[in-house]
Write an enzyme that holds these catalytic residues in place. Structure first.
Site, PDB file in Angstrom:
ATOM      1  CG  ASP A  21       8.676   4.629  -4.916  1.00  9.84           C
ATOM      2  OD1 ASP A  21       9.211   5.605  -5.470  1.00  9.84           O
ATOM      3  OD2 ASP A  21       9.190   3.487  -4.919  1.00  9.84           O
ATOM      4  CB  THR A  22      11.923   6.873  -2.645  1.00  7.52           C
ATOM      5  OG1 THR A  22      11.881   7.711  -3.814  1.00  7.52           O
ATOM      6  CG2 THR A  22      12.302   5.452  -3.061  1.00  7.52           C
TER       7      THR A  22
ATOM      8  CE1 TYR B 276       2.134  11.360  -8.394  1.00  4.15           C
ATOM      9  CE2 TYR B 276      -0.191  10.759  -8.397  1.00  4.15           C
ATOM     10  CZ  TYR B 276       0.972  11.048  -7.719  1.00  4.15           C
ATOM     11  OH  TYR B 276       0.991  11.017  -6.341  1.00  4.15           O
TER      12      TYR B 276
ATOM     13  CD1 TRP C 245       2.011  13.592 -20.193  1.00  4.21           C
ATOM     14  CD2 TRP C 245       0.859  13.568 -18.274  1.00  4.21           C
ATOM     15  NE1 TRP C 245       0.656  13.601 -20.501  1.00  4.21           N
ATOM     16  CE2 TRP C 245      -0.062  13.590 -19.353  1.00  4.21           C
ATOM     17  CE3 TRP C 245       0.359  13.541 -16.962  1.00  4.21           C
ATOM     18  CZ2 TRP C 245      -1.447  13.599 -19.139  1.00  4.21           C
ATOM     19  CZ3 TRP C 245      -1.003  13.540 -16.761  1.00  4.21           C
ATOM     20  CH2 TRP C 245      -1.889  13.567 -17.852  1.00  4.21           C
TER      21      TRP C 245
ATOM     22  CE  LYS D   5       6.607  -3.666   2.044  1.00  3.82           C
ATOM     23  NZ  LYS D   5       6.944  -2.531   1.166  1.00  3.82           N
TER      24      LYS D   5
ATOM     25  N   GLY E 269      -0.630  -6.927   2.495  1.00  2.00           N
ATOM     26  CA  GLY E 269      -1.938  -6.287   2.644  1.00  2.00           C
ATOM     27  C   GLY E 269      -2.458  -6.454   4.064  1.00  2.00           C
ATOM     28  CB  ALA E 270      -5.813  -7.199   5.375  1.00  2.00           C
TER      29      ALA E 270
ATOM     30  CB  ALA F  36      -0.606   0.569   1.950  1.00  2.00           C
TER      31      ALA F  36
ATOM     32  CG  ASP G 249       5.173   4.349  -0.880  1.00  2.44           C
ATOM     33  OD1 ASP G 249       5.769   3.338  -1.295  1.00  2.44           O
ATOM     34  OD2 ASP G 249       4.487   5.094  -1.625  1.00  2.44           O
TER      35      ASP G 249
HETATM   36  P1  ADP Z   1       2.005  -2.302  -0.939  1.00  4.71           P
HETATM   37  O1  ADP Z   1       1.334  -0.970  -0.857  1.00  4.71           O
HETATM   38  O2  ADP Z   1       3.484  -2.199  -1.043  1.00  4.71           O
HETATM   39  O3  ADP Z   1       1.389  -3.261  -1.935  1.00  4.71           O
HETATM   40  P2  ADP Z   1       0.615  -3.821   1.101  1.00  4.71           P
HETATM   41  O4  ADP Z   1      -0.656  -3.736   0.339  1.00  4.71           O
HETATM   42  O5  ADP Z   1       1.118  -5.183   1.401  1.00  4.71           O
HETATM   43  O6  ADP Z   1       1.820  -2.984   0.501  1.00  4.71           O
HETATM   44  O7  ADP Z   1       0.358  -3.046   2.462  1.00  4.71           O
HETATM   45  C1  ADP Z   1       1.391  -2.572   3.291  1.00  4.71           C
HETATM   46  C2  ADP Z   1       0.898  -2.541   4.727  1.00  4.71           C
HETATM   47  O8  ADP Z   1      -0.266  -1.695   4.821  1.00  4.71           O
HETATM   48  C3  ADP Z   1       0.440  -3.889   5.265  1.00  4.71           C
HETATM   49  O9  ADP Z   1       1.518  -4.664   5.773  1.00  4.71           O
HETATM   50  C4  ADP Z   1      -0.525  -3.456   6.353  1.00  4.71           C
HETATM   51  O10 ADP Z   1       0.186  -3.103   7.509  1.00  4.71           O
HETATM   52  C5  ADP Z   1      -1.179  -2.214   5.765  1.00  4.71           C
HETATM   53  N1  ADP Z   1      -2.418  -2.568   5.057  1.00  4.71           N
HETATM   54  C6  ADP Z   1      -2.615  -2.592   3.725  1.00  4.71           C
HETATM   55  N2  ADP Z   1      -3.894  -2.981   3.426  1.00  4.71           N
HETATM   56  C7  ADP Z   1      -4.499  -3.201   4.618  1.00  4.71           C
HETATM   57  C8  ADP Z   1      -5.815  -3.628   5.008  1.00  4.71           C
HETATM   58  N3  ADP Z   1      -6.770  -3.913   4.108  1.00  4.71           N
HETATM   59  N4  ADP Z   1      -6.067  -3.748   6.333  1.00  4.71           N
HETATM   60  C9  ADP Z   1      -5.129  -3.471   7.265  1.00  4.71           C
HETATM   61  N5  ADP Z   1      -3.881  -3.064   6.960  1.00  4.71           N
HETATM   62  C10 ADP Z   1      -3.555  -2.934   5.668  1.00  4.71           C
END
Ligand code: ADP
Length: 305
Positions: A29-30, A86, A100, A223, A225-226, A254, A256
């Site tokens: 990750d980092t 991994y 591992w 954050k 996701g979408a 995503a 990272d």
């Molecule tokens: P993590 O990987 O830490 O769980 P997230 O899933 O929240 O983080 O995603 C991090 C960033 O990646 C989101 O803020 C967004 O900018 C982008 N992202 C992730 N999934 C999507 C998606 N389905 N559509 C558009 N952008 C996405």
């Protein structure tokens, strides 16, 4: 601004199109964040702090880090240990990961507290994650947080992604307690709502934001996701729309890569909403490719900066 990322990079074995054939890479990750950051702001001095072994795979990992623009001078070499590994298994297009890493050298990265303190002294912005903490023993965690707190008092900025991974901890409560201790020494918190909701029972992203603000972080980016990204900085709060994507191939890294966008913005004094927009653009690109380290082409880089 000099940036230091602290954590574990592992050897990765990823399946290729040829049966029973794997391609070796390096990720974690980092380190993923450092890898993206090196491309976003190549002029920013960037170091990685970890521990590796004294074997051939460890030196290949260090070569790969250097080739990607990351300084490895601070990396500790631990004799008779090696790096974690991994393997990715594909099942109907779904990726699953087998690790591992229980005996990896990186687990000893905080053993030499002075080396850690020296690395932080030579940096202005220090980044680590909940995974960095999770792989350490309790003494190592205490050392890392103590050194980070002293660095913060000396004017360094500490950025932290909770990156909740319950299987790396003895219990959920051990995880949540340690995460909030790390948040208490951090200026910048970069949580992901879905994980936080599950393990801290936050009812919405605003609750996640408030919890990290109460812990003492000055800048928080949630954050989701979408969904819309929430932020708070200098007491001001706001949100940034995430551009919708036609398809998502693989969400590995995503968060990272998103974090790399935020750190790049900090390194270049970019206003936070603009850094979040950049972070979304980069993470949007990364989820449309396979694996943790998705190549970024020049036109994307130009449009990010
Ligand atoms: P993590 O990987 O830490 O769980 P997230 O899933 O929240 O983080 O995603 C991090 C960033 O990646 C989101 O803020 C967004 O900018 C982008 N992202 C992730 N999934 C999507 C998606 N389905 N559509 C558009 N952008 C996405």
């Amino acid at each position: 601004m000099r940036i230091l990322a602290i954590g574990e990079c592992m050897a990765e074995m990823a399946p290729t199109d040829a049966p029973s054939t794997y391609q070796m890479g390096f990720a974690g990750d980092t380190f993923n964040t450092a890898w993206y950051l090196a491309q976003l702001t190549p002029e920013t001095p960037l170091s990685y702090f970890t521990a590796v072994g004294d074997d051939a795979i460890s030196s290949r990992m260090l070569d790969a880090m250097r080739e990607s623009g990351v300084n490895t001078q601070q990396v500790r070499i631990v004799p008779n240990r090696s790096v974690g590994l991994y393997l990715i298994t594909l099942n109907n297009g779904e990726r699953s990961f087998t690790y591992w890493r229980g005996q990896s050298a990186a687990r000893l990265l905080a053993q030499d507290k002075q080396a850690l303190a020296r690395a932080m002294t030579q940096s202005d912005l220090i980044y680590f994650s909940g995974i960095t903490l999770a792989i350490l023993n309790p003494d190592g965690r205490a050392a890392l947080l103590d050194v980070a707190q002293s660095a913060r008092r000396a004017g360094k900025r500490i950025a932290f992604d909770p990156n909740l991974r319950p299987h790396l901890w003895d219990s959920p409560s051990e995880m949540t307690e340690n995460i909030m201790q790390a948040a208490a020494v951090s200026d910048i918190a970069l949580p992901s709502f879905e994980d936080e909701a599950r393990w801290f029972s936050d009812k919405d992203p605003a609750a996640t934001l408030q919890r990290y603000a109460r812990a003492g972080a000055e800048t928080i980016v949630v954050k989701n996701g979408a969904e819309t990204v929430l932020y708070r900085t200098g007491g001001a709060e706001g949100s940034v729309h995430v551009p919708p994507l036609a398809s998502v191939v693989d969400t590995t890294a995503a968060g990272d890569s998103f974090n790399a966008g935020i750190l790049a913005g900090l390194a270049t004094d970019t206003p936070l909403p603009d850094s979040i927009a950049l972070a979304c653009k980069l993470a949007g690109h990364v989820v449309q490719g396979k694996g943790a380290l998705v190549p970024i082409n020049q036109s994307l880089l130009d449009s990010c900066l």
